[in-house]
Design an enzyme around this catalytic site. Structure first.
Site, PDB file in Angstrom:
ATOM      1  N   CYS A  84       0.795  -1.240   0.000  1.00  0.00           N
ATOM      2  CA  CYS A  84       0.000   0.000   0.000  1.00  0.00           C
ATOM      3  C   CYS A  84       0.825   1.286   0.000  1.00  0.00           C
ATOM      4  CB  CYS A  84      -0.924   0.005   1.214  1.00  0.00           C
ATOM      5  SG  CYS A  84      -2.124  -1.333   1.254  1.00  0.00           S
ATOM      6  N   HIS A 139      -2.540   7.048   3.737  1.00  0.00           N
ATOM      7  CA  HIS A 139      -1.563   5.996   4.054  1.00  0.00           C
ATOM      8  C   HIS A 139      -0.123   6.393   3.742  1.00  0.00           C
ATOM      9  CE1 HIS A 139      -1.198   1.315   4.425  1.00  0.00           C
ATOM     10  NE2 HIS A 139      -0.926   1.962   5.545  1.00  0.00           N
TER      11      HIS A 139
END
Length: 555
Positions: A84, A139
């Site tokens: 991610c 993120h």
């Protein structure tokens, strides 16, 4: 006007930067700049969506994404990063994650994040007069300097800082065995949904947990919204932005919409429970993702702005097959967290009415790194040659606009695969051949008919095989089953010369453009007693920085 953009590391010979031919798009600044709508989903499998043989055939119809493919270009050799944070950093910066230090995810409460010196899609497009907006999963760190509104976005709305399951850590119904003091720590450091404008205060809209609860306000104060409902707020923010943008037709915009779906744990919103054909949580969540994307695109069409908007959809990394059945599907070998195709090759679709021909399919080697140069070219913005702290910078990004417009092929001929702490690539693809130097993920499992079943992800041990790497022909063997390095009929040892030259090109760039310090260090092997005795630098390092062994986060 003569404008230049940096092609990327493939254009480097030693330390000399080769400049691309000026884009025809950049020479047409008199024309109206197109809007850019960039949609990113999470952990979506290559084989989940209709255009890639999934959709209804896998029990999860995706009519809105199917329509995207019908209206534009579908990519079949589009690459992300294997997890991610590096995947999102690569797309935002146009740089290999080890250059920015964003090689893995920071644990909540650790702070840090995308360095302030980095350029992002938003900060570059702002130089071209674009209004910039971010909603959904970020993120890329939780420090103030790492938030979207410090990284070029004029506004952020309903932003989640972590991967989805991080919001369950403080929930006693998920982890009743957790020590109360540790739970209290998670409750203290885990930030909820954030909103704010550049130069202003950041507010916490509400906390996020793993329950079926949707109470954003409680007694006039920020409340709690459960994982199943969060993407509804992302959709809402995107539609509200498009409504407002329609009232300013002369202002080009860049909006980045990032859904939490379909990272595990997949908890579909109530309206989508059992709405897929297979009735599974993952399939229901894919249907939810497709529906929410469709609603945003419907709003774009309703306002008429679609006629001058480049829409680009992709995901952050390959499918995380290790968390089956709450996981995506890929026909390729390996999983998220590995250097195999399954961890890196992802779906991507682009639509631009009147520019991109409908129902086109593309097999050029391109990827998330190339969005920086492409969006900059589309917006007639030259890429900087200095970072935001006025130091020399290199981009690993190639302009894909000739591919989109059908005027040429991608200039990119190679792709470098990395995981976490690697400075040299763990694998290299040149044209249709791939050399795998670090076969982490399957512990060196033998090639052949069963090789595709070895996933393991981060759980697989590292095993470097640079002396005798594995070699695959991705045209004839896209599942990386048959190593042809020393095959007596089709051996390709001579490709080692080509791969060596590509490796030399990228390694040379680290001298002139040193990588930034990793933003989140994980345990990368033991410090032995013998090393401690033999090497002064080990003792100095221990004295100065200690040993950093954070809790694994799972990305």
């Amino acid at each position: 006007m003569n404008r230049r953009i940096i092609c990327g590391v493939g254009a480097l010979a030693a330390s000399t930067v080769l400049w691309c031919t000026p884009s025809t798009l950049q020479a047409q600044e008199a024309q109206t700049k197109p809007n850019i709508l960039f949609i990113v989903s999470d952990d979506t499998g290559y084989g989940d969506l209709g255009p890639y043989g999934g959709g209804e055939g896998r029990g999860m119809p995706t009519p809105n994404i199917d329509r995207l493919a019908d209206e534009g270009m579908t990519f079949f050799s589009f690459y992300a990063q294997p997890s991610c944070t590096p995947g999102r950093a690569a797309m935002q910066t146009g740089r290999i994650p080890n250059r920015s230090g964003m090689t893995t995810v920071a644990f909540q409460g650790q702070g840090g994040g995308l360095p302030a010196a980095e350029w992002t899609l938003a900060s570059v497009l702002k130089r071209g007069g674009y209004q910039t907006y971010f909603t959904g999963k970020w993120h890329l760190g939780e420090a103030d300097y790492a938030l979207p509104i410090a990284q070029g976005y004029d506004e952020m709305k309903y932003v989640g800082l972590y991967h989805l399951n991080a919001y369950t850590y403080a929930d006693p119904t998920w982890f009743p065995d957790m020590d109360p003091d540790l739970r209290a720590m998670f409750q203290k450091v885990t930030k909820g949904s954030l909103s704010g404008k550049a130069g202003g205060e950041v507010t916490e809209d509400f906390k996020i947990n793993g329950q079926y609860v949707d109470t954003p306000v409680i007694d006039g104060k920020p409340g709690v919204v459960g994982v199943p409902f969060f993407d509804g707020y992302v959709e809402k923010a995107a539609i509200e932005f498009l409504d407002a943008a329609a009232k300013k037709p002369d202002q080009p915009f860049f909006i980045n919409v990032n859904f939490m779906k379909v990272h595990q744990p997949n908890l579909p919103a109530p309206e989508f429970q059992h709405k897929s054909l297979s009735k599974s949580k993952y399939a229901d969540s894919v249907v939810e993702l497709d529906t929410r994307i469709g609603r945003i695109l419907d709003k774009l069409r309703e306002t008429g702005m679609d006629r001058n908007t480049l829409v680009f959809y992709t995901t952050d990394n390959g499918a995380w097959q290790d968390v089956y059945p709450d996981a995506g599907y890929t026909p390729f070998r390996g999983s998220k967290g590995t250097l195999r195709e399954g961890g890196n090759r992802v779906p991507a679709i682009a639509v631009w009415p009147g520019k991109i021909k409908p129902r086109t399919k593309n097999h050029d080697i391109v990827g998330g790194l190339d969005l920086m140069a492409t969006f900059a070219a589309v917006g007639a913005v030259p890429l900087p040659d200095k970072d935001r702290e006025d130091k020399p910078i290199i981009f690993d990004s190639y302009d894909m606009s000739p591919v989109l417009l059908g005027t040429g092929k991608s200039a990119r001929k190679s792709w470098f695969y990395f995981t976490e702490n690697e400075l040299s690539p763990g694998a290299i693809r040149v044209n249709n051949y791939k050399f795998a130097f670090n076969i982490r993920g399957d512990d060196g499992a033998s090639t052949g008919g069963l090789a595709v079943d070895s996933n393991l992800g981060w759980k697989g041990a590292e095993k470097y095989v640079a002396t005798v790497p594995q070699v695959f022909d991705l045209w004839q063997d896209p599942q990386e089953r048959y190593d042809i390095f020393m095959n007596n009929f089709t051996e390709r040892t001579w490709m080692g010369v080509v791969m060596g030259e590509e490796l030399k090109k990228i390694m040379t760039t680290y001298v002139q453009y040193p990588p930034r310090k990793p933003q989140s260090l994980t345990y990368n092997g033991p410090i032995t007693l013998s090393d401690y005795q033999r090497f002064q630098w080990v003792r100095d390092s221990l004295a100065k920085e200690g040993v950093n062994i954070p809790i694994p986060t799972g990305n």
